[in-house]
Design a protein around this motif. Structure first.
Motif, PDB file in Angstrom:
ATOM      1  N   THR A  11       0.846  -1.197   0.000  1.00 40.31           N
ATOM      2  CA  THR A  11       0.000   0.000   0.000  1.00 40.31           C
ATOM      3  C   THR A  11       0.881   1.247   0.000  1.00 40.31           C
ATOM      4  OG1 THR A  11      -0.128  -0.054   2.423  1.00 40.31           O
ATOM      5  CG2 THR A  11      -1.899  -1.127   1.187  1.00 40.31           C
ATOM      6  N   PHE A  12       0.507   2.218  -0.819  1.00 38.20           N
ATOM      7  CA  PHE A  12       1.255   3.472  -0.925  1.00 38.20           C
ATOM      8  C   PHE A  12       0.260   4.627  -0.983  1.00 38.20           C
ATOM      9  CE2 PHE A  12       1.046   1.111  -4.930  1.00 38.20           C
ATOM     10  CZ  PHE A  12       0.265   1.959  -5.711  1.00 38.20           C
ATOM     11  N   SER A  13       0.782   5.847  -0.885  1.00 38.97           N
ATOM     12  CA  SER A  13      -0.099   7.006  -0.697  1.00 38.97           C
ATOM     13  C   SER A  13      -0.845   7.412  -1.953  1.00 38.97           C
ATOM     14  CB  SER A  13       0.706   8.198  -0.165  1.00 38.97           C
ATOM     15  OG  SER A  13       1.687   8.598  -1.103  1.00 38.97           O
ATOM     16  N   THR A  14      -0.272   7.221  -3.122  1.00 42.16           N
ATOM     17  CA  THR A  14      -0.863   7.752  -4.353  1.00 42.16           C
ATOM     18  C   THR A  14      -1.883   6.783  -4.931  1.00 42.16           C
ATOM     19  OG1 THR A  14       1.269   8.822  -4.762  1.00 42.16           O
ATOM     20  CG2 THR A  14      -0.328   8.859  -6.540  1.00 42.16           C
ATOM     21  N   VAL A  15      -3.126   6.952  -4.483  1.00 44.14           N
ATOM     22  CA  VAL A  15      -4.252   6.168  -4.993  1.00 44.14           C
ATOM     23  C   VAL A  15      -5.400   7.136  -5.272  1.00 44.14           C
ATOM     24  CG1 VAL A  15      -3.596   4.045  -3.800  1.00 44.14           C
ATOM     25  CG2 VAL A  15      -5.055   5.712  -2.626  1.00 44.14           C
ATOM     26  N   SER A  16      -6.488   6.658  -5.821  1.00 43.39           N
ATOM     27  CA  SER A  16      -7.615   7.529  -6.139  1.00 43.39           C
ATOM     28  C   SER A  16      -8.169   8.163  -4.863  1.00 43.39           C
ATOM     29  CB  SER A  16      -8.717   6.740  -6.835  1.00 43.39           C
ATOM     30  OG  SER A  16      -9.342   5.849  -5.919  1.00 43.39           O
ATOM     31  N   PRO A  17      -8.758   9.358  -4.939  1.00 46.08           N
ATOM     32  CA  PRO A  17      -9.326  10.004  -3.747  1.00 46.08           C
ATOM     33  C   PRO A  17     -10.351   9.131  -3.025  1.00 46.08           C
ATOM     34  CG  PRO A  17      -9.125  11.609  -5.499  1.00 46.08           C
ATOM     35  CD  PRO A  17      -8.781  10.280  -6.106  1.00 46.08           C
ATOM     36  N   ALA A  18     -11.163   8.376  -3.770  1.00 48.54           N
ATOM     37  CA  ALA A  18     -12.151   7.514  -3.122  1.00 48.54           C
ATOM     38  C   ALA A  18     -11.470   6.418  -2.296  1.00 48.54           C
ATOM     39  CB  ALA A  18     -13.069   6.885  -4.172  1.00 48.54           C
ATOM     40  N   ARG A  19     -10.464   5.789  -2.870  1.00 42.60           N
ATOM     41  CA  ARG A  19      -9.742   4.740  -2.143  1.00 42.60           C
ATOM     42  C   ARG A  19      -8.954   5.330  -0.978  1.00 42.60           C
ATOM     43  NH1 ARG A  19      -5.323   0.538  -4.821  1.00 42.60           N
ATOM     44  NH2 ARG A  19      -4.908  -0.667  -2.920  1.00 42.60           N
ATOM     45  N   TYR A  20      -8.368   6.506  -1.186  1.00 42.41           N
ATOM     46  CA  TYR A  20      -7.594   7.139  -0.125  1.00 42.41           C
ATOM     47  C   TYR A  20      -8.481   7.433   1.080  1.00 42.41           C
ATOM     48  CZ  TYR A  20      -3.794   9.929   1.827  1.00 42.41           C
ATOM     49  OH  TYR A  20      -2.781  10.395   2.631  1.00 42.41           O
ATOM     50  N   ALA A  21      -9.665   8.020   0.816  1.00 44.50           N
ATOM     51  CA  ALA A  21     -10.585   8.357   1.901  1.00 44.50           C
ATOM     52  C   ALA A  21     -11.039   7.108   2.643  1.00 44.50           C
ATOM     53  CB  ALA A  21     -11.786   9.112   1.332  1.00 44.50           C
ATOM     54  N   ARG A  22     -11.405   6.070   1.901  1.00 44.53           N
ATOM     55  CA  ARG A  22     -11.874   4.831   2.520  1.00 44.53           C
ATOM     56  C   ARG A  22     -10.782   4.186   3.363  1.00 44.53           C
ATOM     57  NH1 ARG A  22     -13.344   2.834  -1.754  1.00 44.53           N
ATOM     58  NH2 ARG A  22     -11.570   1.511  -2.300  1.00 44.53           N
ATOM     59  N   ARG A  23      -9.570   4.200   2.864  1.00 47.68           N
ATOM     60  CA  ARG A  23      -8.460   3.554   3.575  1.00 47.68           C
ATOM     61  C   ARG A  23      -8.115   4.268   4.876  1.00 47.68           C
ATOM     62  NH1 ARG A  23      -3.241   3.012  -0.022  1.00 47.68           N
ATOM     63  NH2 ARG A  23      -3.025   5.197   0.575  1.00 47.68           N
TER      64      ARG A  23
END
Length: 438
Positions: free
Chosen positions: A416-428
């Protein structure tokens, strides 16, 4: 609007030169007493005094902010900010530099809504004492400062980050009005600083006079050709305040790649902000309905950030051990969800006024706040006080970040790394809080 002529002040200095005199006279005070004072609750922070490479810059910031705040003191807003207030830019010319204040009336109104007096804001950020340099573990090239009383956090920003913040500002303020107890860090000002390079003040003033009411994009574009070094910086309330009893600090993104910081050696005075992997094995313990409130607020705030199409923000977490007489029933913070809570500046119960959303009844997720400074970012558990806040809200998920996501997917398979879609980032990040609280 022309900059006001600062009146006499016993502590605050109206010019960079006066600010330098204040700092110089402070650093030469009484030997041992001064050195002992310097080692008090500032471990891991360093005063930017004469001889420091950033001393001249911070003196200009202090003098410019003093003058900029004086404008809002002399011309207070009579109502909520208008569309023009969000796009206003005021440039004040001083000896050797110019300070730009972006959306000044809108930020003045936000400070007012938080119960922050302009005089107090001016006193903290003006030349009454040297700024403190904060050595961050962030990979960005930004510079980080604290006001001398550690109430306010200043951070240099890139031009595109400033553009994103200004574009989102009306919605950001609307979110805070709907959810006054939001965990989002309170952004209090955005400024530009342009340092003269071998030019007389009159020449700079003739080319860039003070101007107001222009669109932000036009202003930001017009700043580039001016042949002088330029910086942008933001001001926000410090999440980690008051810091004197904080024992651990973390910057959480909900991922694992590049999320470890080597802790300071035992006995070292250096205080570091640790990261996700350092938090392993730790839990945030909250009593009663506090956990439910926290999860609901994280849901509301991360949904808002997802709508803005931003990512790479962090949840700051800090631990502060409660003394025995601060624990137990009646001592711990009691929370509840309510449609309204009174605002009493001198009472034990405090809240921040907001506008009830008609289409989301009860969605404000209010709580009773403790009678402590910085109450919006503080939660008390049975034995620990926790400082919590969402910061770094200016990274948009554009083409560059999409390409970075693809590269990291190949570079770090299964991790797992920081640069993902905003939806996935928020959920994570929400799931991280859910997994690390009890």
């Amino acid at each position: 609007m022309a900059a006001p002529s600062p009146g006499p002040r016993e502590v605050l200095a109206p010019s960079p030169e006066a600010g330098r005199r204040v700092a110089t006279s402070s650093s030469s005070r009484g030997g041992l007493l001064w050195r002992l004072r310097d080692k008090q609750p500032r471990l891991g922070l360093f005063e930017i005094g004469p001889g420091h490479e950033l001393h001249r810059l911070t003196c200009m910031m202090q003098a410019g902010l003093w003058a900029a705040t004086q404008v809002s003191i002399d011309h207070p807003l009579l109502g909520p900010p208008t569309e023009e207030d969000f796009s206003e830019v005021m440039t004040q010319v001083q000896e050797g530099f110019e300070l730009g204040t972006l959306a000044g009336p809108a930020f003045a109104w936000l400070r007012h809504s938080l119960g922050l007096a302009e005089k107090d804001y001016q006193a903290s950020l003006g030349p009454g004492g040297p700024y403190l340099q904060f050595l961050s573990t962030s990979k960005s090239k930004a510079s980080f400062f604290l006001s001398h009383d550690q109430r306010f956090f200043l951070k240099t920003q890139r031009r595109k980050e400033v553009r994103a913040l200004l574009a989102h500002l009306p919605r950001y303020m609307q979110h805070l009005r709907r959810h006054p107890h939001s965990l989002l860090a309170r952004l209090l000002g955005v400024h530009s600083l342009r340092v003269a390079r071998g030019k007389k003040v009159g020449e700079a003033e003739a080319k860039r006079p003070g101007r107001r009411g222009q669109l932000q994009d036009e202003i930001l574009s017009s700043l580039t050709p001016y042949p002088c070094p330029q910086k942008y910086f933001i001001i926000m309330q410090s999440v980690f305040y008051p810091a004197s009893r904080i024992s651990e600090r973390y910057d959480i993104k909900g991922c694992e790649v590049s999320r470890w910081v080597d802790p300071a050696p035992e006995g070292s005075p250096l205080i570091l902000v640790l990261k996700d992997l350092n938090f392993q094995g730790k839990t945030i313990y909250l009593a009663g309905p506090q956990r439910s409130w926290l999860l609901r607020q994280m849901e509301l705030d991360t949904a808002f950030l997802r709508e803005l199409n931003v990512l790479d923000y962090s949840l700051l977490v800090a631990f502060h051990c409660l003394h025995k007489d601060e624990r137990g029933p009646g001592s711990s913070l009691v929370l509840r969800t309510a449609r309204w809570a009174p605002h009493r500046s001198n009472g034990k119960m405090r809240s921040v006024q907001g506008v009830q959303s008609q289409d989301e009844p009860g969605a404000q997720n209010r709580r009773l706040l403790p009678e402590v400074p910085n109450a919006l970012h503080i939660l008390d558990g049975p034995e620990q006080r926790y400082f919590l806040g969402l910061v770094d809200l200016a990274t948009v998920y554009g083409l560059r970040k999409r390409l970075e996501h693809l590269w990291k997917t190949l570079r770090y398979p299964g991790r797992t790394f920081s640069t993902v879609s905003p939806a996935r980032y928020a959920r994570r990040l929400y799931q991280w809080v859910e997994a690390h609280t009890e």
